[in-house]
Design a protein around this motif. Structure first.
Motif, PDB file in Angstrom:
ATOM      1  N   ALA A  56       0.821  -1.212   0.000  1.00 43.71           N
ATOM      2  CA  ALA A  56       0.000   0.000   0.000  1.00 43.71           C
ATOM      3  C   ALA A  56       0.853   1.259   0.000  1.00 43.71           C
ATOM      4  N   ALA A  57       0.345   2.302  -0.636  1.00 48.42           N
ATOM      5  CA  ALA A  57       0.953   3.629  -0.622  1.00 48.42           C
ATOM      6  C   ALA A  57       0.096   4.542   0.247  1.00 48.42           C
ATOM      7  N   TRP A  58       0.723   5.590   0.762  1.00 49.83           N
ATOM      8  CA  TRP A  58       0.006   6.518   1.634  1.00 49.83           C
ATOM      9  C   TRP A  58      -0.920   7.405   0.809  1.00 49.83           C
ATOM     10  N   ILE A  59      -2.129   7.633   1.305  1.00 49.80           N
ATOM     11  CA  ILE A  59      -3.096   8.502   0.641  1.00 49.80           C
ATOM     12  C   ILE A  59      -3.039   9.873   1.306  1.00 49.80           C
ATOM     13  N   ALA A  60      -2.591  10.877   0.568  1.00 50.32           N
ATOM     14  CA  ALA A  60      -2.470  12.233   1.115  1.00 50.32           C
ATOM     15  C   ALA A  60      -3.850  12.834   1.348  1.00 50.32           C
ATOM     16  N   ASP A  61      -3.959  13.614   2.430  1.00 52.85           N
ATOM     17  CA  ASP A  61      -5.229  14.289   2.693  1.00 52.85           C
ATOM     18  C   ASP A  61      -5.386  15.491   1.765  1.00 52.85           C
ATOM     19  N   ALA A  62      -6.557  16.138   1.815  1.00 58.38           N
ATOM     20  CA  ALA A  62      -6.869  17.230   0.888  1.00 58.38           C
ATOM     21  C   ALA A  62      -5.908  18.405   1.056  1.00 58.38           C
ATOM     22  N   ALA A  63      -5.571  18.758   2.305  1.00 57.62           N
ATOM     23  CA  ALA A  63      -4.675  19.894   2.542  1.00 57.62           C
ATOM     24  C   ALA A  63      -3.286  19.628   1.954  1.00 57.62           C
ATOM     25  N   THR A  64      -2.801  18.406   2.109  1.00 60.45           N
ATOM     26  CA  THR A  64      -1.486  18.062   1.560  1.00 60.45           C
ATOM     27  C   THR A  64      -1.510  18.083   0.041  1.00 60.45           C
ATOM     28  N   ARG A  65      -2.601  17.607  -0.558  1.00 63.87           N
ATOM     29  CA  ARG A  65      -2.705  17.627  -2.021  1.00 63.87           C
ATOM     30  C   ARG A  65      -2.715  19.060  -2.554  1.00 63.87           C
ATOM     31  N   GLU A  66      -3.415  19.956  -1.845  1.00 59.65           N
ATOM     32  CA  GLU A  66      -3.435  21.358  -2.274  1.00 59.65           C
ATOM     33  C   GLU A  66      -2.045  21.988  -2.159  1.00 59.65           C
ATOM     34  N   LEU A  67      -1.333  21.678  -1.078  1.00 58.95           N
ATOM     35  CA  LEU A  67       0.010  22.208  -0.908  1.00 58.95           C
ATOM     36  C   LEU A  67       0.942  21.662  -1.979  1.00 58.95           C
ATOM     37  N   ARG A  68       0.806  20.386  -2.303  1.00 53.33           N
ATOM     38  CA  ARG A  68       1.641  19.804  -3.357  1.00 53.33           C
ATOM     39  C   ARG A  68       1.380  20.483  -4.697  1.00 53.33           C
ATOM     40  N   GLU A  69       0.135  20.874  -4.947  1.00 50.79           N
ATOM     41  CA  GLU A  69      -0.183  21.564  -6.200  1.00 50.79           C
ATOM     42  C   GLU A  69       0.600  22.876  -6.301  1.00 50.79           C
ATOM     43  N   LEU A  70       0.652  23.631  -5.204  1.00 49.04           N
ATOM     44  CA  LEU A  70       1.393  24.899  -5.210  1.00 49.04           C
ATOM     45  C   LEU A  70       2.895  24.669  -5.356  1.00 49.04           C
ATOM     46  N   ILE A  71       3.411  23.659  -4.651  1.00 49.31           N
ATOM     47  CA  ILE A  71       4.849  23.386  -4.722  1.00 49.31           C
ATOM     48  C   ILE A  71       5.245  22.939  -6.124  1.00 49.31           C
ATOM     49  N   ARG A  72       4.441  22.118  -6.753  1.00 52.78           N
ATOM     50  CA  ARG A  72       4.753  21.672  -8.107  1.00 52.78           C
ATOM     51  C   ARG A  72       4.676  22.824  -9.108  1.00 52.78           C
ATOM     52  N   LEU A  73       3.771  23.768  -8.862  1.00 47.70           N
ATOM     53  CA  LEU A  73       3.730  24.969  -9.696  1.00 47.70           C
ATOM     54  C   LEU A  73       5.020  25.765  -9.532  1.00 47.70           C
ATOM     55  N   ARG A  74       5.477  25.899  -8.297  1.00 45.93           N
ATOM     56  CA  ARG A  74       6.730  26.633  -8.037  1.00 45.93           C
ATOM     57  C   ARG A  74       7.918  25.946  -8.717  1.00 45.93           C
ATOM     58  N   VAL A  75       7.959  24.637  -8.665  1.00 48.58           N
ATOM     59  CA  VAL A  75       9.026  23.883  -9.334  1.00 48.58           C
ATOM     60  C   VAL A  75       8.953  24.105 -10.842  1.00 48.58           C
ATOM     61  N   SER A  76       7.734  24.077 -11.384  1.00 49.39           N
ATOM     62  CA  SER A  76       7.549  24.266 -12.820  1.00 49.39           C
ATOM     63  C   SER A  76       8.015  25.652 -13.263  1.00 49.39           C
ATOM     64  N   LEU A  77       7.691  26.680 -12.482  1.00 53.45           N
ATOM     65  CA  LEU A  77       8.123  28.035 -12.835  1.00 53.45           C
ATOM     66  C   LEU A  77       9.649  28.142 -12.829  1.00 53.45           C
ATOM     67  N   ALA A  78      10.286  27.524 -11.844  1.00 54.58           N
ATOM     68  CA  ALA A  78      11.752  27.556 -11.788  1.00 54.58           C
ATOM     69  C   ALA A  78      12.363  26.859 -13.004  1.00 54.58           C
ATOM     70  N   ARG A  79      11.776  25.739 -13.416  1.00 52.02           N
ATOM     71  CA  ARG A  79      12.304  25.012 -14.570  1.00 52.02           C
ATOM     72  C   ARG A  79      12.089  25.796 -15.860  1.00 52.02           C
ATOM     73  N   GLN A  80      10.930  26.453 -15.975  1.00 54.17           N
ATOM     74  CA  GLN A  80      10.687  27.262 -17.168  1.00 54.17           C
ATOM     75  C   GLN A  80      11.656  28.442 -17.232  1.00 54.17           C
ATOM     76  N   GLY A  81      11.920  29.065 -16.073  1.00 53.28           N
ATOM     77  CA  GLY A  81      12.887  30.150 -16.045  1.00 53.28           C
ATOM     78  C   GLY A  81      14.259  29.687 -16.484  1.00 53.28           C
ATOM     79  N   THR A  82      14.678  28.524 -16.002  1.00 55.80           N
ATOM     80  CA  THR A  82      15.970  27.956 -16.400  1.00 55.80           C
ATOM     81  C   THR A  82      16.007  27.682 -17.895  1.00 55.80           C
ATOM     82  N   ARG A  83      14.879  27.235 -18.433  1.00 57.17           N
ATOM     83  CA  ARG A  83      14.814  26.948 -19.872  1.00 57.17           C
ATOM     84  C   ARG A  83      15.093  28.200 -20.700  1.00 57.17           C
ATOM     85  N   TRP A  84      14.485  29.331 -20.332  1.00 55.17           N
ATOM     86  CA  TRP A  84      14.673  30.542 -21.130  1.00 55.17           C
ATOM     87  C   TRP A  84      16.031  31.181 -20.863  1.00 55.17           C
TER      88      TRP A  84
END
Length: 337
Positions: A109-137
């Motif tokens: 079994a894998a751990w099932i993240a609660d709603a608050a953790t999933r929302e926080l992960r969404e923001l963190i992944r957006l931040r990671v994506s912005l950093a990678r896009q900046g590096t690309r340009w």
């Protein structure tokens, strides 16, 4: 009890329902939409347990299943393949295998993240994506200069002096258009990143766990929230060594009879957690006396990269202690870990 294995896809899911004796009661494909899934689960009069492999879009499916009052197990995809390897593999077989492993309590079994953790992960992944896009340009800008044999006279090409040089440097018309395009996109991304960083900073200041993590040298608001998002609840890691393993910061081990071979770190688990801790180790080695002392002792007899990873692992032990005990970082206690 009804045991249902689900091979989940974006448009549909293959379902296999099995009773406690192992008899297949039903096999079918169901549209991966809330109404269709609810209707399928609602047709069973007995209690239902569902097993589905973890994937990027499994969270919505899990929410629907839980809202129907059914138990759900999120399954580690790599480990279940090792348990249930078969020459014949298709959606129906996969769903049936999951149902059988669920019935026999053999699912990893894998751990099932609660709603608050999933929302926080969404923001963190957006931040990671912005950093990678900046590096690309930024890399695209360097490539334009490289193609025309130009080299920046300043160390920070995208700082104030570097940007002034980029505006003044002589380039062919097409290269100037490409350069302007790259820099405009970089500026847009940078504005978005700064706005998101401000939001994360405010959120971190209101979160007790994040404030404790920010007391560790090398960990700011973004890294603290990234740690919390990836770790979730610290209670799922009984020991710090389990957290090391989840971050992929433990050495690979191959053992047979009296022969033992150790390799580099496993790199299993969360790549983001591992990246955050290695970055924190770089900063901690500069600003924390205890961390710097530990790092220098290791570097005298091991490669710098090995010493850095070891420091990252030691800092992760401090993360485990801080989240478990609700305390702030202490240099003396860190040295004793």
């Amino acid at each position: 009890m009804i045991y249902i294995g689900v091979d989940l896809h974006q448009r549909f899911c293959a379902m296999a329902a099995m009773d406690a004796s192992g008899e297949i009661l039903d096999e079918r494909c169901v549209t991966n939409q809330e109404e269709a899934v609810r209707a399928y689960l609602g047709r069973w009069s007995e209690p239902v347990r569902v097993a589905v492999e973890a994937c990027s879009f499994a969270a919505a499916f899990v929410e629907v299943v839980q809202s129907q009052g059914a138990e759900v197990e999120l399954v580690h995809p790599e480990r279940v393949k090792a348990i249930a390897s078969a020459k014949l593999k298709n959606d129906r077989v996969d769903a049936r295998t999951l149902a059988h492993l669920l019935r026999t309590n053999l699912l990893p079994a894998a751990w099932i993240a609660d709603a608050a953790t999933r929302e926080l992960r969404e923001l963190i992944r957006l931040r990671v994506s912005l950093a990678r896009q900046g590096t690309r340009w930024k890399n695209a800008t360097h490539a334009v200069l490289h193609r025309h044999g130009l080299r920046s006279p300043v160390s920070d090409l995208f700082g104030k002096a570097g940007r002034a040089w980029l505006e003044a440097v002589a380039l062919p018309a097409s290269a100037r258009i490409a350069m302007t395009h790259h820099l405009d996109l970089l500026d847009q991304i940078e504005r978005q990143r700064q706005a998101l960083d401000q939001m994360l900073e405010q959120q971190a200041q209101q979160d007790p766990d994040a404030r404790h993590l920010m007391s560790i040298p090398g960990i700011g608001a973004y890294r603290a929230l990234a740690l919390k998002a990836e770790i979730g609840t610290i209670r799922r890691f009984a020991t710090k060594r389990q957290l090391y393993s989840y971050a992929g910061l433990v050495p690979r081990l191959r053992q047979s009879a009296d022969r033992t071979r150790r390799g580099g770190i496993s790199r299993a688990g969360s790549p983001l957690l591992r990246w955050v801790m290695v970055g924190a180790a770089l900063q901690a080695a500069r600003y924390s006396p205890a961390a710097r002392s530990y790092f220098e002792r290791l570097r005298q007899r091991k490669h710098t990269h090995v010493a850095r990873v070891a420091l990252a692992r030691k800092l992760l032990g401090a993360v485990h202690a801080l989240l478990r005990d609700g305390v702030c970082f202490d240099e003396q206690q860190f040295a004793a870990l």
